[in-house]
Scaffold this motif. Structure first.
Motif, PDB file in Angstrom:
ATOM      1  N   PHE A   1       0.842  -1.203   0.000  1.00 23.66           N
ATOM      2  CA  PHE A   1       0.000   0.000   0.000  1.00 23.66           C
ATOM      3  C   PHE A   1       0.882   1.260   0.000  1.00 23.66           C
ATOM      4  O   PHE A   1       0.641   2.203  -0.749  1.00 23.66           O
ATOM      5  CB  PHE A   1      -0.896  -0.035   1.242  1.00 23.66           C
ATOM      6  N   ALA A   2       1.934   1.248   0.834  1.00 22.87           N
ATOM      7  CA  ALA A   2       2.837   2.407   0.935  1.00 22.87           C
ATOM      8  C   ALA A   2       3.569   2.614  -0.395  1.00 22.87           C
ATOM      9  O   ALA A   2       3.730   3.748  -0.864  1.00 22.87           O
ATOM     10  CB  ALA A   2       3.835   2.193   2.075  1.00 22.87           C
TER      11      ALA A   2
ATOM     12  N   LEU B   1       9.591  10.968  -1.762  1.00 20.95           N
ATOM     13  CA  LEU B   1       8.840   9.725  -1.992  1.00 20.95           C
ATOM     14  C   LEU B   1       8.971   8.802  -0.786  1.00 20.95           C
ATOM     15  O   LEU B   1       8.005   8.145  -0.378  1.00 20.95           O
ATOM     16  CB  LEU B   1       9.340   9.026  -3.250  1.00 20.95           C
ATOM     17  N   ALA B   2      10.158   8.799  -0.198  1.00 22.41           N
ATOM     18  CA  ALA B   2      10.370   7.978   1.003  1.00 22.41           C
ATOM     19  C   ALA B   2       9.463   8.485   2.128  1.00 22.41           C
ATOM     20  O   ALA B   2       8.882   7.688   2.880  1.00 22.41           O
ATOM     21  CB  ALA B   2      11.835   8.032   1.434  1.00 22.41           C
TER      22      ALA B   2
ATOM     23  N   ILE C   1       2.757   5.969   5.853  1.00 23.80           N
ATOM     24  CA  ILE C   1       1.982   4.728   6.009  1.00 23.80           C
ATOM     25  C   ILE C   1       2.724   3.757   6.926  1.00 23.80           C
ATOM     26  O   ILE C   1       2.161   3.194   7.861  1.00 23.80           O
ATOM     27  CB  ILE C   1       1.755   4.056   4.629  1.00 23.80           C
ATOM     28  N   LEU C   2       4.024   3.589   6.662  1.00 21.83           N
ATOM     29  CA  LEU C   2       4.778   2.542   7.357  1.00 21.83           C
ATOM     30  C   LEU C   2       4.904   2.792   8.861  1.00 21.83           C
ATOM     31  O   LEU C   2       4.947   1.859   9.641  1.00 21.83           O
ATOM     32  CB  LEU C   2       6.166   2.380   6.732  1.00 21.83           C
TER      33      LEU C   2
ATOM     34  N   PRO D   1       0.895   2.897  13.586  1.00 21.39           N
ATOM     35  CA  PRO D   1       0.775   1.655  14.375  1.00 21.39           C
ATOM     36  C   PRO D   1      -0.173   0.648  13.729  1.00 21.39           C
ATOM     37  O   PRO D   1       0.154  -0.523  13.581  1.00 21.39           O
ATOM     38  CB  PRO D   1       0.235   2.114  15.726  1.00 21.39           C
ATOM     39  N   THR D   2      -1.349   1.122  13.331  1.00 20.88           N
ATOM     40  CA  THR D   2      -2.339   0.239  12.686  1.00 20.88           C
ATOM     41  C   THR D   2      -3.151   1.062  11.694  1.00 20.88           C
ATOM     42  O   THR D   2      -3.564   2.171  12.014  1.00 20.88           O
ATOM     43  CB  THR D   2      -3.312  -0.365  13.745  1.00 20.88           C
ATOM     44  N   ILE D   3      -3.350   0.487  10.531  1.00 14.51           N
ATOM     45  CA  ILE D   3      -4.195   1.160   9.530  1.00 14.51           C
ATOM     46  C   ILE D   3      -5.323   0.219   9.117  1.00 14.51           C
ATOM     47  O   ILE D   3      -5.082  -0.958   8.814  1.00 14.51           O
ATOM     48  CB  ILE D   3      -3.390   1.567   8.280  1.00 14.51           C
ATOM     49  N   VAL D   4      -6.528   0.772   9.138  1.00 17.54           N
ATOM     50  CA  VAL D   4      -7.670   0.050   8.569  1.00 17.54           C
ATOM     51  C   VAL D   4      -8.126   0.860   7.361  1.00 17.54           C
ATOM     52  O   VAL D   4      -8.487   2.034   7.489  1.00 17.54           O
ATOM     53  CB  VAL D   4      -8.839  -0.075   9.571  1.00 17.54           C
ATOM     54  N   VAL D   5      -8.070   0.243   6.196  1.00 21.99           N
ATOM     55  CA  VAL D   5      -8.609   0.905   5.009  1.00 21.99           C
ATOM     56  C   VAL D   5     -10.087   0.532   4.919  1.00 21.99           C
ATOM     57  O   VAL D   5     -10.446  -0.656   4.934  1.00 21.99           O
ATOM     58  CB  VAL D   5      -7.859   0.500   3.723  1.00 21.99           C
TER      59      VAL D   5
END
Ligand SMILES: Cc1cc2nc3c(=O)[nH]c(=O)nc-3n(C[C@H](O)[C@H](O)[C@H](O)COP(=O)(O)O)c2cc1C
Length: 167
Positions: free
Chosen positions: A58-59, A78-79, A85-86, A89-93
Motif C-alpha cells: 500500500f505504501a 517519496l520515502a 503509512i509505514l 501503528p495500525t491502519i484500517v482501510v
C-alpha cells in the motif's frame, strides 16, 4: 463511555504511536463498523487491516502514485510518502465495493460505508485509542485501491490510522 460522551469527545489524533489496538479491540472495532445502517443489506464495506506485507504494498503504491502526479519529486520526498503509512501503528482501510443495484444507488452504498467508518472511529475512541481518518490523493488512485483488493470503480472512504494518541 456513554455514546453521547463518545460522540462529543471524539477528535482526530494527528500524532499516533505504538501500541496499536490489541487483536480483540481491533475485531471489536470492525464489528462496530459492520453494524452500520445499510440500504438493501448489501454490506458494501470492504474493511482491510493492513498487515506488514499489505502495508508495504500500500505504501509503495501511494508513493508511486505521488511520483506519477509529481514526477519532479526527490527520492526523500517519496520515502516520506511511504513512511507516512509505514510508521502508523495500525491502519484500517475502509473501502466501498460498489455493486449494481436498481434500488440502492452508488451514493447510498458510499454513505453506508461512511457510517461504518464513523462507527469504527467511535468504537476505537471508546476503547481508548487515538484515531486519524485520512484520504488524500492516494485514496483515489487505481493502483492504491488495487493494493487493498478494490477495483477502479470502488472507493476508498477512509485510510484510518489507530494507535496511542501522542498529543
Ligand atoms: C472523508 C474524510 C477524509 C479525510 N481526509 C483527511 C486527510 O486526508 N488528511 C487529514 O489531515 N484529515 C482528513 N480528515 C480528517 C478531518 O480533517 C478531521 O476530521 C477534521 O480536521 C476535523 O477534526 P476533528 O476530527 O478533530 O474534529 C478526513 C475526514 C473525513 C471524514
Amino acid at each position: 463511555m456513554e455514546l453521547l460522551t463518545a460522540i462529543d469527545t471524539r477528535a482526530s489524533a494527528s500524532r499516533l504511536g505504538a501500541p496499536g489496538p490489541t487483536p480483540e479491540h481491533l475485531e471489536r472495532m470492525l464489528e462496530a463498523a459492520r453494524h452500520a445502517p445499510d440500504h438493501g443489506r448489501m454490506k458494501p464495506w470492504h474493511l482491510v487491516v493492513l498487515d506488514e506485507a499489505v502495508k508495504h504494498k500500500f505504501a509503495a503504491a501511494a508513493a508511486e502514485a505521488k511520483r506519477r502526479r509529481t514526477p519532479a519529486l526527490k527520492a526523500e520526498q517519496l520515502a516520506a510518502e511511504r513512511e507516512k503509512i509505514l510508521r502508523s501503528p495500525t491502519i484500517v482501510v475502509v473501502g466501498c465495493a460498489v455493486r449494481e443495484n436498481p434500488k440502492v444507488p452508488e451514493i447510498e452504498q458510499v454513505i453506508a460505508v461512511g457510517a461504518a467508518a464513523q462507527n469504527l472511529f467511535l468504537a476505537a475512541h471508546d476503547l481508548g485509542y487515538g484515531v486519524m481518518w485520512k484520504t488524500g490523493a492516494a485514496a483515489y488512485d487505481p493502483d492504491v485501491k488495487a493494493a487493498v483488493g478494490l477495483k477502479d470503480h470502488d472507493h476508498i472512504v477512509g485510510i484510518i490510522h489507530v494507535g496511542t494518541r501522542l498529543k
